[in-house]
Design an enzyme around this catalytic site. Structure first.
Site, mmCIF file in Angstrom:
data_model
loop_
_atom_site.group_PDB
_atom_site.id
_atom_site.type_symbol
_atom_site.label_atom_id
_atom_site.label_comp_id
_atom_site.label_asym_id
_atom_site.label_seq_id
_atom_site.Cartn_x
_atom_site.Cartn_y
_atom_site.Cartn_z
ATOM 1 N N HIS A 46 0.847 -1.191 0.000
ATOM 2 C CA HIS A 46 0.000 0.000 0.000
ATOM 3 C C HIS A 46 0.888 1.248 0.000
ATOM 4 C CE1 HIS A 46 -3.780 -2.104 0.534
ATOM 5 N NE2 HIS A 46 -3.267 -2.801 1.537
ATOM 6 N N HIS A 48 -0.511 -6.559 -5.385
ATOM 7 C CA HIS A 48 -0.662 -7.811 -4.642
ATOM 8 C C HIS A 48 -0.019 -8.926 -5.452
ATOM 9 C CE1 HIS A 48 -3.042 -11.640 -4.517
ATOM 10 N NE2 HIS A 48 -2.666 -11.568 -3.253
ATOM 11 N N VAL A 53 2.196 -16.599 -4.415
ATOM 12 C CA VAL A 53 2.524 -17.889 -5.022
ATOM 13 C C VAL A 53 2.454 -18.931 -3.917
ATOM 14 C CG1 VAL A 53 3.849 -17.153 -7.039
ATOM 15 C CG2 VAL A 53 4.989 -17.309 -4.829
ATOM 16 N N ARG A 54 1.877 -20.089 -4.213
ATOM 17 C CA ARG A 54 1.615 -21.044 -3.150
ATOM 18 C C ARG A 54 1.619 -22.478 -3.688
ATOM 19 N NH1 ARG A 54 -2.819 -18.162 -4.617
ATOM 20 N NH2 ARG A 54 -4.582 -19.344 -5.459
ATOM 21 N N HIS A 84 1.004 -5.517 -17.810
ATOM 22 C CA HIS A 84 0.528 -6.679 -18.551
ATOM 23 C C HIS A 84 1.578 -7.221 -19.518
ATOM 24 C CE1 HIS A 84 -3.600 -7.419 -17.247
ATOM 25 N NE2 HIS A 84 -3.623 -6.131 -16.943
ATOM 26 N N HIS A 109 -20.684 -7.632 -5.218
ATOM 27 C CA HIS A 109 -21.727 -6.791 -4.625
ATOM 28 C C HIS A 109 -21.607 -5.327 -5.047
ATOM 29 C CE1 HIS A 109 -18.379 -6.726 -1.671
ATOM 30 N NE2 HIS A 109 -18.759 -5.487 -1.445
ATOM 31 N N GLY A 112 -7.374 -21.986 11.144
ATOM 32 C CA GLY A 112 -6.732 -21.563 12.386
ATOM 33 C C GLY A 112 -5.406 -20.872 12.181
ATOM 34 N N ARG A 126 -2.644 -17.704 11.538
ATOM 35 C CA ARG A 126 -2.272 -16.569 12.389
ATOM 36 C C ARG A 126 -2.963 -15.305 11.871
ATOM 37 N NH1 ARG A 126 2.302 -12.835 12.912
ATOM 38 N NH2 ARG A 126 2.819 -12.583 15.140
#
Length: 306
Positions: free
Chosen positions: A102, A112, A115-116, A151, A181, A264, A266
């Site tokens: 930010h 943002h 990678v996971r 891009h 929304h 659960g 952090r």
């Protein structure tokens, strides 16, 4: 599954830790005033932990959070197995790097990246695994030059892989980062992919690395162009108002946020993505033919930038 293409969780973890280090070093250098604090943590249950790094009150970045986490468990929450029943009863590991930047100057966009890697194991069965991630950009005041650059880098990250990869994941990003929304895009998009395991572990791991490695190439030149631009109090106010959309998306729709909270995770690390100052305003009217209106009418409309 060939021996050489078996999932290598240690290789993924090593890459992710180095990626976190590289990104934090580059962003701290760009800021020039503040560095990242390092908060290493372990889950109370003993089945995982992570390293949260946060830079606050910098000259360029009002708040920048770059989080590494590696968590494990004996079973997934019901929300995770509802659409993937084959995961029920499996032990799992999930690891990744997630960041949200930010900036102070409203001419510099929020960015943002994530990678996971996920793997679920069972003694009598092959592991179920996949990669996910991407990066996206959320401007408050748009510049065509920045959109094209962002891009172009995203397309470059996809180039070594199958034809159509950029188009596929660009479209997925536009669809994913949509605030239903509000009927609005969150930003100008980028790349988003999930459940990636086609072609084997090595190929998928290489793609995740390409996405992670191209993030700084996409973001830093934009920061360097815009951080010195003057801005008014009204433009800063609009930035704080638009940050509210970021909060809404992350708390209502974001998969990573919901997964972390439901397993659960952090809380401080999960919610580090939220901006430090936000201005919510009832039924704000955007003046016609203004720079702010152009954000809605032009930049937040999905389009082909490259």
């Amino acid at each position: 599954m060939s021996t050489e293409d078996k999932p290598d969780t240690e290789a993924v973890k090593s890459y992710l830790l180095q990626l976190q280090q590289n990104i934090c070093s580059a962003l701290a250098k760009e800021d020039g005033k503040q560095d990242f604090i390092i908060d290493e943590w372990q889950r109370e249950s003993g089945d995982g932990g992570g390293i949260t790094r946060v830079l606050s009150h910098g000259d360029v970045f009002e708040q920048a959070g770059v989080n590494f986490s590696h968590v494990a468990g004996d079973q997934l929450p019901a929300s995770a197995t509802a659409h993937r029943p084959e995961l029920a009863g499996r032990q799992f590991q999930a690891m990744g790097v997630s960041l949200v930047i930010h900036p102070e100057n409203p001419k510099v966009p929020t960015s943002h990246a994530n990678v996971r890697f996920f793997i679920a194991s069972k003694d009598d069965a092959e592991p179920v695994w996949w990669f996910g991630g991407g990066f996206d950009l959320t401007p408050y005041y748009g510049f065509d030059e920045d959109c094209v650059h962002w891009h172009t880098v995203a397309k470059k990250a996809c180039k070594p892989f199958a034809e159509g990869t950029y188009k596929k994941y660009k479209t997925w990003c536009d669809d994913y980062f949509y605030i239903k929304h509000r009927g609005e895009q969150r930003g100008i998009g980028g790349l988003f992919f999930d459940d990636l395991n086609e072609g084997g572990f090595g190929k998928c791991f290489a793609f995740m690395q390409s996405v992670g490695d191209h993030y700084l190439d996409g973001y830093l030149p934009i920061v360097q162009r815009r951080k010195i631009e003057p801005y008014t109090d009204m433009q800063r106010d609009f930035q704080l108002y638009r940050r509210g959309r970021y909060v809404e998306f992350n708390l209502v729709y974001d998969r990573g946020t919901l997964f972390g909270l439901q397993t659960g995770g952090r809380t401080e690390s999960i919610l580090m993505s939220l901006p430090p100052i936000v201005h919510f305003e009832y039924n704000r009217v955007i003046p016609e033919n203004s720079e702010e209106a152009k954000l809605y009418n032009y930049y937040l409309q999905p389009q082909d930038w490259v």
